[in-house]
Design an enzyme around this catalytic site. Sequence first.
Site, PDB file in Angstrom:
ATOM      1  CG  HIS A 162       6.000  31.578  15.982  1.00  0.00           C
ATOM      2  ND1 HIS A 162       6.989  31.557  15.050  1.00  0.00           N
ATOM      3  CD2 HIS A 162       4.858  31.910  15.317  1.00  0.00           C
ATOM      4  CE1 HIS A 162       6.472  31.861  13.875  1.00  0.00           C
ATOM      5  NE2 HIS A 162       5.188  32.084  14.006  1.00  0.00           N
ATOM      6  CG  ASN A 204       3.840  25.512  10.221  1.00  0.00           C
ATOM      7  OD1 ASN A 204       4.314  24.409  10.397  1.00  0.00           O
ATOM      8  ND2 ASN A 204       3.121  25.825   9.147  1.00  0.00           N
ATOM      9  CG  ASP A 218       1.030  31.237  16.331  1.00  0.00           C
ATOM     10  OD1 ASP A 218       0.135  31.834  15.703  1.00  0.00           O
ATOM     11  OD2 ASP A 218       1.889  30.525  15.776  1.00  0.00           O
ATOM     12  CG  ASN A 248      -2.234  34.537   8.913  1.00  0.00           C
ATOM     13  OD1 ASN A 248      -2.717  35.219   9.800  1.00  0.00           O
ATOM     14  ND2 ASN A 248      -1.858  33.276   9.104  1.00  0.00           N
ATOM     15  NE  ARG A 262      -7.316  31.397  11.856  1.00  0.00           N
ATOM     16  CZ  ARG A 262      -6.013  31.167  11.735  1.00  0.00           C
ATOM     17  NH1 ARG A 262      -5.228  32.058  11.147  1.00  0.00           N
ATOM     18  NH2 ARG A 262      -5.487  30.061  12.171  1.00  0.00           N
ATOM     19  CG  ASP A 277       2.302  34.789  11.865  1.00  0.00           C
ATOM     20  OD1 ASP A 277       3.393  34.386  12.272  1.00  0.00           O
ATOM     21  OD2 ASP A 277       1.233  34.229  12.108  1.00  0.00           O
ATOM     22  CG  HIS A 336       2.060  35.533  17.091  1.00  0.00           C
ATOM     23  ND1 HIS A 336       3.283  35.509  16.480  1.00  0.00           N
ATOM     24  CD2 HIS A 336       1.228  34.863  16.258  1.00  0.00           C
ATOM     25  CE1 HIS A 336       3.207  34.861  15.333  1.00  0.00           C
ATOM     26  NE2 HIS A 336       1.964  34.451  15.182  1.00  0.00           N
ATOM     27  CG  HIS A 371      -3.557  33.898  13.757  1.00  0.00           C
ATOM     28  ND1 HIS A 371      -3.041  34.303  12.545  1.00  0.00           N
ATOM     29  CD2 HIS A 371      -2.521  33.361  14.445  1.00  0.00           C
ATOM     30  CE1 HIS A 371      -1.739  34.022  12.503  1.00  0.00           C
ATOM     31  NE2 HIS A 371      -1.404  33.452  13.646  1.00  0.00           N
TER      32      HIS A 371
HETATM   33  O1  DOR Z   1       0.739  27.030  13.217  1.00  0.00           O
HETATM   34  C1  DOR Z   1       0.589  28.160  12.779  1.00  0.00           C
HETATM   35  N1  DOR Z   1      -0.632  28.616  12.440  1.00  0.00           N
HETATM   36  N2  DOR Z   1       1.655  28.930  12.609  1.00  0.00           N
HETATM   37  C2  DOR Z   1       1.578  30.100  11.960  1.00  0.00           C
HETATM   38  O2  DOR Z   1       2.579  30.750  11.839  1.00  0.00           O
HETATM   39  C3  DOR Z   1       0.296  30.543  11.388  1.00  0.00           C
HETATM   40  C4  DOR Z   1      -0.822  29.973  12.119  1.00  0.00           C
HETATM   41  C5  DOR Z   1      -2.150  30.156  11.420  1.00  0.00           C
HETATM   42  O3  DOR Z   1      -2.435  31.272  10.988  1.00  0.00           O
HETATM   43  O4  DOR Z   1      -2.939  29.201  11.367  1.00  0.00           O
END
Ligand code: DOR
Length: 391
Positions: A208, A247, A274, A87, A57, A144, A53, A55
């Site tokens: 998560h 989150n 995450d 995302n 970006r 997500d 998990h 990111h």
């Molecule tokens: O805190 C979070 N940030 N939870 C998520 O599920 C997405 C993530 C984000 O992409 O910033």
Amino acid sequence: MLIKNAFLSDGTPADVWVYEGSIRAIGQNLTIGDPEVIDAAGRTLLPGFVDLHCHWRTPGFEYKEDIATGSRAAAAGGYTFVNLMPNTKPVCSSAEQARAVMDKAREVGLCGANQTVSITENFDGHSVARLLELPDDIKFITEDGKGVQSSEVMARAFAICREKGITLMSHAEDMDISPWDYRLAENIETVRNLHLCEYYGTRLHMCHVSTKEAILAISEAKARGVNVTCEVTPHHLWFHDLDYKVNPPIRAAEDVAALVQAIKSGYVDAIATDHAPHSAEDKANGMAGMVGSETAFGVCYTKLCLQEGLPLPLLENLMSRMPAAILGLEKKGEIRPGFDADLVLVDLEHPWTVDAANLHSKSRNTPFDGVQLYGRVCLTVCGGKVTHRDL
Ligand code: DOR
């Protein structure tokens, strides 16, 4: 390459011979040709970590992180493979966009990557028909960052994924309820998705997991044979009652205790970071999340092994072997002859202090700044190549 004088997670002394990207031999006092010798000096060698998990970006938010900086952060944290969330901007809804990210990650060459695809098209909450057309190399889909609100849409997604052998990754959040009670929001959507999983038999992975109720529901489902796996994050294991926006939110001490107990009981399949980089400005404007690649092992080793008595081989399973198995990476996640030479050398003896200013990520958003940990990543090898060295 010959890594000498290391210990494996169970305390066995070992040298490891790496040749052409693979682990060739593990033994004591290995002498082979004229290799590059790395003296582990009694540190511990683990299989490269696999993050379910993460990111990076890209595309659209490269000012927070890009594939090069994300790869560097991952390597600095001992990661040799990451699973990227969709995302982005645009949302990753197609195989073409996913492949472009994976091609770029290969070009950077510091960390392997799988790019997941969204459940609904552009996160519109409704359109799942294109899932039928996804090519066979797309094996993981997720929304997500948000939950899929409509149970009917989610049911259709489960039905399609069952036929196509796709795993659904669930960010469990009922978005109507989360603005006023995020605990209830996670719990409701967790239970709904477990029921859909049980009904359709489709493989489900819960992301998560943070509440005691959610981990209990997942544990009970697993005990009766539901086809579900789950991950917890280092920050949900370390912090409680902390006002740092993420989150799902940081929970209460009793939630942390339930997550730790579920780990000890074998109900948790993986630790996932995450890793969610945000610029200082975005963070000040309320964006949720924290960077996590570079602190994950130290946090988990300190919390789970040193404070909670979890044996290191079990943490190794959670950070390497089981996430690799969930992703279907057959030659990763273990130190074994014939497996990919994805390795991480950690110093378990000396404390170190997290300094956000020294992170390799483009972003600095971490509540771990200034926290003292054990378990510093000293060397990362990915596919036989040194991708991080801080010996
Ligand atoms: O805190 C979070 N940030 N939870 C998520 O599920 C997405 C993530 C984000 O992409 O910033």
